[in-house]
Design an enzyme around this catalytic site. Structure first.
Site, PDB file in Angstrom:
ATOM      1  N   TRP A 158       0.732  -1.395  -0.061  1.00 11.08           N
ATOM      2  CA  TRP A 158      -0.178  -0.009  -0.013  1.00 11.08           C
ATOM      3  C   TRP A 158       0.927   1.313   0.165  1.00 11.08           C
ATOM      4  CZ3 TRP A 158       1.761   2.689   4.093  1.00 11.08           C
ATOM      5  CH2 TRP A 158       2.335   1.900   5.213  1.00 11.08           C
ATOM      6  N   ASN A 159       1.988   1.173   0.319  1.00  9.04           N
ATOM      7  CA  ASN A 159       2.726   2.606   0.395  1.00  9.04           C
ATOM      8  C   ASN A 159       3.162   3.126  -0.884  1.00  9.04           C
ATOM      9  OD1 ASN A 159       4.918   0.298  -0.284  1.00  9.04           O
ATOM     10  ND2 ASN A 159       6.428   1.270   1.270  1.00  9.04           N
ATOM     11  N   ARG A 168       6.598  -1.039 -11.330  1.00 10.99           N
ATOM     12  CA  ARG A 168       7.889  -1.393 -11.115  1.00 10.99           C
ATOM     13  C   ARG A 168       8.208  -3.014 -11.491  1.00 10.99           C
ATOM     14  NH1 ARG A 168      11.407  -0.092  -5.991  1.00 10.99           N
ATOM     15  NH2 ARG A 168      10.452  -1.850  -4.993  1.00 10.99           N
ATOM     16  N   PRO A 200      -3.273  -5.994  -5.734  1.00 12.07           N
ATOM     17  CA  PRO A 200      -2.840  -4.829  -4.921  1.00 12.07           C
ATOM     18  C   PRO A 200      -3.132  -4.804  -3.572  1.00 12.07           C
ATOM     19  CG  PRO A 200      -4.681  -4.194  -6.504  1.00 12.07           C
ATOM     20  CD  PRO A 200      -4.415  -5.624  -6.758  1.00 12.07           C
ATOM     21  N   GLY A 205       6.921  -6.411   0.249  1.00 11.74           N
ATOM     22  CA  GLY A 205       6.197  -6.305   1.554  1.00 11.74           C
ATOM     23  C   GLY A 205       6.795  -6.731   2.433  1.00 11.74           C
ATOM     24  N   GLU A 255      11.214  -8.158  -2.644  1.00  8.07           N
ATOM     25  CA  GLU A 255      11.525  -7.271  -1.947  1.00  8.07           C
ATOM     26  C   GLU A 255      10.914  -7.060  -0.465  1.00  8.07           C
ATOM     27  OE1 GLU A 255      11.919  -3.905  -0.419  1.00  8.07           O
ATOM     28  OE2 GLU A 255      10.527  -3.067  -1.857  1.00  8.07           O
ATOM     29  N   LEU A 256      11.625  -7.353   0.380  1.00  9.82           N
ATOM     30  CA  LEU A 256      11.058  -7.282   1.836  1.00  9.82           C
ATOM     31  C   LEU A 256      11.557  -6.430   2.515  1.00  9.82           C
ATOM     32  CD1 LEU A 256      11.769 -11.305   1.883  1.00  9.82           C
ATOM     33  CD2 LEU A 256       9.584 -10.110   1.078  1.00  9.82           C
ATOM     34  N   ARG A 315      10.717  10.995   3.157  1.00 11.49           N
ATOM     35  CA  ARG A 315      10.033  10.562   1.900  1.00 11.49           C
ATOM     36  C   ARG A 315       8.812   9.396   2.069  1.00 11.49           C
ATOM     37  NH1 ARG A 315      11.871   6.638  -2.467  1.00 11.49           N
ATOM     38  NH2 ARG A 315      10.955   7.176  -4.129  1.00 11.49           N
ATOM     39  N   CYS A 368      10.069   1.009   2.941  1.00 13.26           N
ATOM     40  CA  CYS A 368      11.250  -0.071   3.358  1.00 13.26           C
ATOM     41  C   CYS A 368      12.721   0.493   3.323  1.00 13.26           C
ATOM     42  CB  CYS A 368      11.371  -1.355   2.516  1.00 13.26           C
ATOM     43  SG  CYS A 368      11.203  -1.190   0.706  1.00 13.26           S
ATOM     44  N   SER A 421      16.416   4.737  -4.984  1.00  8.87           N
ATOM     45  CA  SER A 421      15.595   4.312  -5.701  1.00  8.87           C
ATOM     46  C   SER A 421      15.753   5.106  -7.186  1.00  8.87           C
ATOM     47  CB  SER A 421      13.952   4.561  -5.183  1.00  8.87           C
ATOM     48  OG  SER A 421      13.907   3.999  -3.963  1.00  8.87           O
ATOM     49  N   GLU A 434      14.811  -5.335  -8.506  1.00 12.81           N
ATOM     50  CA  GLU A 434      13.867  -4.676  -9.542  1.00 12.81           C
ATOM     51  C   GLU A 434      14.520  -3.358 -10.224  1.00 12.81           C
ATOM     52  OE1 GLU A 434       9.511  -5.733  -7.958  1.00 12.81           O
ATOM     53  OE2 GLU A 434      10.651  -4.171  -6.818  1.00 12.81           O
TER      54      GLU A 434
END
Length: 476
Positions: free
Chosen positions: A149-150, A158, A174, A227, A249-250, A277, A283, A440, A457
């Protein structure tokens, strides 16, 4: 919010069960939409559609796939304001943050439009046998994409963009807190020329059951998840039954290290970006601040002043820097972290008090002298709280920074580049921001080590996560 149903095979559908769920505006705590909740029958329909679309899409020339992705970038770039508003409504982030996410999300379509034509193979001469070694990369198959959700737009694009560039169809699940942005993206992809069935969206309140069902279908070949590490482990167990290719991607617990020779103003600006940000709900957010004792007071003072200057309120309003957190649970967890740290001896420099009224707001908060035993040092804060500690010894701070099961990103501030690069190489993290608070980038391989994930990613590596390598041995 025009589209609130499932998107399967290019059509908008009610859930087979008829179930729906509300999407809540975090700033007002009011429902803004009722969205269809997918179940197993809907997953099967999406799998059928994706499989039917796979062959023709995989057979397209790379340039044809590239041009469609390029068109998607152009269309999304022209509609950034619309996407930003929708992101703010369902996620809560301030308008500037939402605009930044929308632009970042669109950029993945442009980057992978360029990468779609670069799935380079090779031909070499085997030194021992004399045979030719021919290597090529082929699309893996249906990819299930599970997004958080972020970043309602960026975490979807992505994954969608590299999968389509590679030649794969996708089914997106989602987050139930923020499904509207991904649903709103579908008409844009249709306009760009994405064939029906190639991209399917299944919002659901039965996430675990739904995703587990899809991961046990033999037509699925890739699971891409962003997540928590806890959920990632469960998905890896499910993926093992079909030996699926995982891209995970944890979680993170990012250290931010400020050495005594750092440019303090630059470090404060970088720390603000790394911490605030997306309101710290990332994460990649700086979680543990390690500041050299010689500059600790100066940094803390300037950083607290910068945090105090931020204006909190509904992200749709002008001049707002800090919106609400996504839900009550997230807000209450952040508040508990602050209470725990103060009870264990941390000094509250700024914030730390829940505001009255509606909305899941929590103010920018700075803690100093935070002990190692504080919960916020050992877990992701996921909110606007900076936990500052001091250090004097380089080896000690590197040990403390590495003392976590996570290894996503770290930040280092020093004007001594030789020392800074040596420190970066000793940090057990997949990414390091050196004198920068932002790592990023669609052109870079985003991902972590240890319990922070598998695969990458973005960059060239992002497309290869959706491809299988084939080797042909031949003589001529």
């Amino acid at each position: 919010m025009q589209h609130t149903n499932l998107y399967i095979d290019g059509q908008w559908r009610d859930a087979a069960s008829g179930d729906r769920f509300d999407v809540i505006n975090p700033a007002t705590e009011e429902a803004i939409a009722s969205v269809a909740s997918a179940d197993l029958a809907d997953a099967d329909a999406a799998l059928d559609a994706a499989q039917a679309a796979f062959g023709l899409w995989a057979a397209k020339k790379p340039r044809e796939r590239s041009e469609i992705l390029r068109k998607a970038w152009e269309l999304m770039t022209a509609r950034l304001e619309e996407f930003a508003r929708l992101i703010t409504l369902e996620n809560g982030k301030a308008r500037a943050d939402a605009m930044g996410e929308a632009a970042y999300a669109a950029e993945f379509f442009r980057w992978f439009a360029e990468e779609a034509v670069r799935a380079d193979g090779m031909i070499t001469h085997a030194p021992a046998s004399g045979a030719r070694i021919v290597v090529q990369h082929k699309p893996a198959g249906i990819a299930v994409l599970v997004t958080p959700w972020n970043y309602p737009a960026a975490m979807g694009t992505r994954k969608i963009a590299p999968a389509l560039a590679a030649g794969c169809p996708v089914i997106i699940k989602p987050a139930s807190e923020t499904p509207l942005t991904m649903l709103a993206l579908m008409p844009l992809l249709e306009e760009a020329g994405v064939p029906k069935g190639l991209v399917n969206v299944l919002p659901s309140k039965k996430s675990g059951r739904l995703v587990d069902h899809m991961l046990h279908d033999p037509r699925v070949r890739v699971i891409s998840f962003t997540g928590s590490t806890e959920v990632g482990r469960k998905l890896l167990h499910s993926a093992a039954d079909q030996v699926l290719k995982p891209a995970m991607e944890l979680g993170g617990n990012a250290p931010l290290i400020v050495f005594e020779d750092a440019d303090i103003d630059k470090a404060v600006a970088g720390a603000m970006l790394a911490k605030m940000r997306n309101l710290g709900e990332a994460c990649t957010a700086a979680n543990r601040f390690y500041v050299h004792e010689k500059v600790s007071r100066e940094f803390t003072s300037k950083f607290s002043a910068a945090m105090a200057a931020l204006k909190m309120g509904d992200g749709l309003e002008d001049g707002i820097d800090v919106g609400p957190l996504v839900n009550a649970d997230t807000r209450d967890k952040v508040a508990a972290f602050v209470e725990d740290a103060v009870a264990k001896g941390a000094k509250l420099e700024l914030g730390g008090t829940l505001p009255n009224g509606k909305g899941y707001f929590y103010p920018p908060t700075v803690l100093s002298n935070v002990p190692e035993t504080a919960d916020c040092v050992n877990d992701e804060i996921f909110g606007p709280v900076a936990a500052i500690q001091s250090f004097t010894d380089e080896d000690d701070v590197i040990r403390r920074a590495n003392n976590t099961e996570y290894g996503l990103v770290a930040y280092v501030f020093s004007e001594n580049m030789k020392r800074a690069m040596q420190v970066c190489e000793r940090l057990e993290y997949g990414m390091v921001g050196l004198n920068r608070g932002l790592v990023s980038d669609p052109a870079a391989p985003f991902g972590g080590v240890k319990q922070s994930g598998l695969g990458r990613e973005g960059g060239h590596e992002g497309m290869l996560e959706f491809m299988e390598t084939q080797y042909i041995s031949a003589e001529w």
